[in-house]
Write an enzyme that holds these catalytic residues in place. Structure first.
Site, mmCIF file in Angstrom:
data_model
loop_
_atom_site.group_PDB
_atom_site.id
_atom_site.type_symbol
_atom_site.label_atom_id
_atom_site.label_comp_id
_atom_site.label_asym_id
_atom_site.label_seq_id
_atom_site.Cartn_x
_atom_site.Cartn_y
_atom_site.Cartn_z
ATOM 1 N N LYS A 39 0.822 -1.216 0.000
ATOM 2 C CA LYS A 39 0.000 0.000 0.000
ATOM 3 C C LYS A 39 0.857 1.268 0.000
ATOM 4 C CE LYS A 39 -4.287 1.475 2.195
ATOM 5 N NZ LYS A 39 -4.999 1.520 0.946
ATOM 6 N N GLY A 44 6.495 0.811 5.673
ATOM 7 C CA GLY A 44 7.373 -0.133 4.970
ATOM 8 C C GLY A 44 7.419 0.121 3.476
ATOM 9 N N CYS A 45 6.277 0.413 2.899
ATOM 10 C CA CYS A 45 6.202 0.639 1.453
ATOM 11 C C CYS A 45 6.897 1.938 1.067
ATOM 12 C CB CYS A 45 4.747 0.630 0.994
ATOM 13 S SG CYS A 45 3.963 -0.975 1.269
ATOM 14 N N THR A 46 6.794 2.935 1.927
ATOM 15 C CA THR A 46 7.481 4.203 1.675
ATOM 16 C C THR A 46 8.988 4.000 1.753
ATOM 17 O OG1 THR A 46 5.608 5.483 2.499
ATOM 18 C CG2 THR A 46 7.755 6.585 2.473
ATOM 19 N N ALA A 49 10.090 2.115 -1.453
ATOM 20 C CA ALA A 49 10.044 2.984 -2.634
ATOM 21 C C ALA A 49 11.182 4.008 -2.598
ATOM 22 C CB ALA A 49 8.692 3.690 -2.713
#
Length: 155
Positions: A39, A44-46, A49
């Protein structure tokens, strides 16, 4: 079709953050990192990325295209890209067909709740579209470094 190292990566088409529909086959002749993440805007995704962003020039110098995939809609991808200055495309897979194709759409458990979602995974394809490496159940810390090292040493 089964996703397997040494086999041709399954082709797909998806709406990209640049507003165009792109297919994996559009990138034949380049190495590709296809990473699936749960998401936009989550910690974690930030981190993942931004780690790809911070090493983008090194990947680019090795003729690698980075594509991120989640089930978030394009508008959310655009905000994520803008907020973190991401230099690569994010693909929207709202119907999770691409996730299913790559077998990353899984039953997950969080705080006692069960739900379907993306299992963080990364695939590396060579210029001919062959899957050279896969990571499943990715831990974000040092993952981008592992991917870069693999490409430098093995491709």
């Amino acid at each position: 079709m089964t996703v397997e190292v040494g086999k041709t990566a399954p082709d797909f088409s998806a709406l990209a953050s640049n507003g165009e529909t792109v297919s994996l086959s559009d990138f034949k002749g380049k190495n590709v990192i296809l990473y699936f993440y749960p998401k936009d805007m989550t910690p974690g995704c930030t981190t993942e990325a931004c780690d790809f962003r911070d090493r983008y020039e090194e990947f680019n110098g090795l003729d690698v295209v980075i594509l991120g995939v989640s089930t978030d809609p394009i508008e959310r991808h655009k905000k994520f890209i803008e907020k973190h200055t991401l230099p690569f495309l994010l693909l929207s897979d709202e119907d999770h067909k691409v996730c299913e194709l790559y077998d990353v759409w899984k039953l997950k458990k969080n705080f006692g709740k069960e739900y379907m979602g993306i299992e963080r995974s990364t695939f590396v394809m060579n210029k001919e579209g062959i899957i050279m490496k896969e990571w499943r159940k990715v831990r974000v810390k040092d993952h981008v470094e592992q991917a870069l090292t693999f490409i430098k040493e093995e491709m």
